[in-house]
Design a protein around this motif. Sequence first.
Motif, PDB file in Angstrom:
ATOM      1  N   TYR A  31      -4.404  -6.826  -3.399  1.00 19.84           N
ATOM      2  CA  TYR A  31      -4.265  -5.673  -2.517  1.00 19.84           C
ATOM      3  C   TYR A  31      -2.844  -5.119  -2.615  1.00 19.84           C
ATOM      4  N   ALA A  32      -2.677  -3.860  -2.206  1.00 19.69           N
ATOM      5  CA  ALA A  32      -1.346  -3.228  -2.207  1.00 19.69           C
ATOM      6  C   ALA A  32      -0.522  -3.658  -0.992  1.00 19.69           C
ATOM      7  N   HIS A  33      -1.177  -3.823   0.164  1.00 24.42           N
ATOM      8  CA  HIS A  33      -0.492  -4.134   1.432  1.00 24.42           C
ATOM      9  C   HIS A  33       0.296  -5.437   1.303  1.00 24.42           C
ATOM     10  N   SER A  34       1.609  -5.355   1.483  1.00 27.40           N
ATOM     11  CA  SER A  34       2.490  -6.473   1.141  1.00 27.40           C
ATOM     12  C   SER A  34       2.435  -7.637   2.124  1.00 27.40           C
ATOM     13  N   GLU A  35       1.835  -7.419   3.298  1.00 27.55           N
ATOM     14  CA  GLU A  35       1.780  -8.509   4.275  1.00 27.55           C
ATOM     15  C   GLU A  35       0.758  -9.582   3.901  1.00 27.55           C
ATOM     16  N   GLY A  36      -0.150  -9.247   2.953  1.00 27.20           N
ATOM     17  CA  GLY A  36      -1.103 -10.235   2.485  1.00 27.20           C
ATOM     18  C   GLY A  36      -2.376 -10.342   3.299  1.00 27.20           C
ATOM     19  N   ASN A  37      -2.514  -9.519   4.354  1.00 28.83           N
ATOM     20  CA  ASN A  37      -3.711  -9.614   5.201  1.00 28.83           C
ATOM     21  C   ASN A  37      -4.579  -8.347   5.134  1.00 28.83           C
ATOM     22  N   ALA A  38      -4.536  -7.659   3.991  1.00 30.38           N
ATOM     23  CA  ALA A  38      -5.330  -6.428   3.847  1.00 30.38           C
ATOM     24  C   ALA A  38      -6.810  -6.678   4.127  1.00 30.38           C
ATOM     25  N   ALA A  39      -7.334  -7.806   3.666  1.00 25.42           N
ATOM     26  CA  ALA A  39      -8.760  -8.103   3.874  1.00 25.42           C
ATOM     27  C   ALA A  39      -9.097  -8.125   5.361  1.00 25.42           C
ATOM     28  N   ALA A  40      -8.182  -8.619   6.186  1.00 25.11           N
ATOM     29  CA  ALA A  40      -8.422  -8.670   7.634  1.00 25.11           C
ATOM     30  C   ALA A  40      -8.509  -7.262   8.224  1.00 25.11           C
ATOM     31  N   HIS A  41      -7.642  -6.357   7.762  1.00 15.54           N
ATOM     32  CA  HIS A  41      -7.713  -4.966   8.224  1.00 15.54           C
ATOM     33  C   HIS A  41      -9.065  -4.343   7.842  1.00 15.54           C
ATOM     34  N   ILE A  42      -9.485  -4.579   6.598  1.00 16.94           N
ATOM     35  CA  ILE A  42     -10.722  -3.968   6.101  1.00 16.94           C
ATOM     36  C   ILE A  42     -11.939  -4.487   6.882  1.00 16.94           C
ATOM     37  N   LYS A  43     -11.999  -5.806   7.108  1.00 16.45           N
ATOM     38  CA  LYS A  43     -13.109  -6.362   7.891  1.00 16.45           C
ATOM     39  C   LYS A  43     -13.104  -5.784   9.308  1.00 16.45           C
TER      40      LYS A  43
ATOM     41  N   TYR B 212       0.877   2.200  10.133  1.00 14.58           N
ATOM     42  CA  TYR B 212       2.286   2.035   9.783  1.00 14.58           C
ATOM     43  C   TYR B 212       2.496   1.964   8.264  1.00 14.58           C
ATOM     44  N   ASP B 213       1.723   1.109   7.588  1.00 17.34           N
ATOM     45  CA  ASP B 213       1.859   0.955   6.136  1.00 17.34           C
ATOM     46  C   ASP B 213       0.694   1.669   5.437  1.00 17.34           C
ATOM     47  N   PRO B 214       0.971   2.772   4.729  1.00 18.66           N
ATOM     48  CA  PRO B 214      -0.126   3.520   4.075  1.00 18.66           C
ATOM     49  C   PRO B 214      -0.893   2.688   3.051  1.00 18.66           C
ATOM     50  N   ASP B 215      -0.336   1.574   2.595  1.00 12.40           N
ATOM     51  CA  ASP B 215      -1.050   0.705   1.659  1.00 12.40           C
ATOM     52  C   ASP B 215      -2.332   0.136   2.268  1.00 12.40           C
ATOM     53  N   VAL B 216      -2.370  -0.020   3.595  1.00  8.84           N
ATOM     54  CA  VAL B 216      -3.585  -0.536   4.232  1.00  8.84           C
ATOM     55  C   VAL B 216      -4.747   0.421   3.978  1.00  8.84           C
ATOM     56  N   MET B 217      -4.489   1.722   4.100  1.00 13.08           N
ATOM     57  CA  MET B 217      -5.554   2.706   3.864  1.00 13.08           C
ATOM     58  C   MET B 217      -5.926   2.757   2.384  1.00 13.08           C
ATOM     59  N   ARG B 218      -4.946   2.561   1.506  1.00  9.94           N
ATOM     60  CA  ARG B 218      -5.240   2.507   0.066  1.00  9.94           C
ATOM     61  C   ARG B 218      -6.161   1.316  -0.251  1.00  9.94           C
TER      62      ARG B 218
END
Lengths: 133, 133, 133
Positions: A76-88, C54-60
């Motif tokens: 994922y692009a999101h640098s915090e490493g929890n992008a999957a959690a946002h998507i779910k 906050y981080d546009p990468d989440v939407m990407r």
Amino acid sequence: MKKETISISTHSRTDFISVSRGVQTIIEKWGVKEGLCTLYVPHTTAAVFINEGYDPDVMRDLETSLEHQVPWTVGYAHSEGNAAAHIKAVLIGNSRQILVENGRLLLGRWEEIFFAEFDGPRNRKLIVSFIEG
Amino acid sequence: MKKETISISTHSRTDFISVSRGVQTIIEKWGVKEGLCTLYVPHTTAAVFINEGYDPDVMRDLETSLEHQVPWTVGYAHSEGNAAAHIKAVLIGNSRQILVENGRLLLGRWEEIFFAEFDGPRNRKLIVSFIEG
Amino acid sequence: MKKETISISTHSRTDFISVSRGVQTIIEKWGVKEGLCTLYVPHTTAAVFINEGYDPDVMRDLETSLEHQVPWTVGYAHSEGNAAAHIKAVLIGNSRQILVENGRLLLGRWEEIFFAEFDGPRNRKLIVSFIEG
């Protein structure tokens, strides 16, 4: 509008915690009889939903299926490493409505309300609100 | 709060049944003019959503896509064999809201309300409720 | 019930546009203090949801994940060619609720409201409504 917050401690990365009893207790404390209860999650890596609470295997299968659809690590692009959690959280949604009748949540026979953690363990909040109808 | 239940017979394992007309009929019977209509599914293997009703191929594609994302048989833990139906119900959700204005559901031009069966055929219920605004 | 429509121009096939400020402005214009705000999308290839702004990468990442789950071209039946957009709209949902307290949307610290376009670019509408509680 009545409003109260339930505090929830989650215990693993993904965790589905039944909150039906907690919500019903608030409804009774308020003494309200008829209207619309809205549950709201003020977090971006958690959600709320209603489904079967009788067989815990249903929640295990849900966790496995969501992990399969949205794997934790796939670049994922999101640098915090929890992008999957946002998507779910977006897929399940962060609010639900339940009718209240005669002072009781109008849940179906097998229905239970679950707080869904996707980036735990954490301390979370669920906002319970009520509008008289 | 006004409340009435629609009975629905589904005809196959997955079945998307338009209920727009049935909900509108209840709104008219009540004679209500302005407010918020909440649709609630009291089952754990069914859901409700709003989407295009004009071309039935859209619902066919939705069924195929959901089956692809959540296959019926992939070794689930839940012993009843209908875990996929529970998971699809959680993904779609068991309630929806629609505004009512001048006694009419404020649906967009192509929008129709669908009851979603994921473990049919069965006899189901959809709860229609209304809060005056 | 108060009601007002926000016009939104989307700029690409998939586009997630923050509307938090626009919704808050309407709440302030109305001068309402406490109640339930319902956001409603009258389209069948668009949706509305709440998540991190906050981080546009989440939407990407969300866009990539949805495209992976529901690819644009995999031989759908729907002849218009936008079946994937309908399916994504059903998965995310076309309405959301937010509580209003002291005249402010009760969003969590990182939460923002997004209008989700899945078949753009187009001119779209988001209906903002409010019921006093």
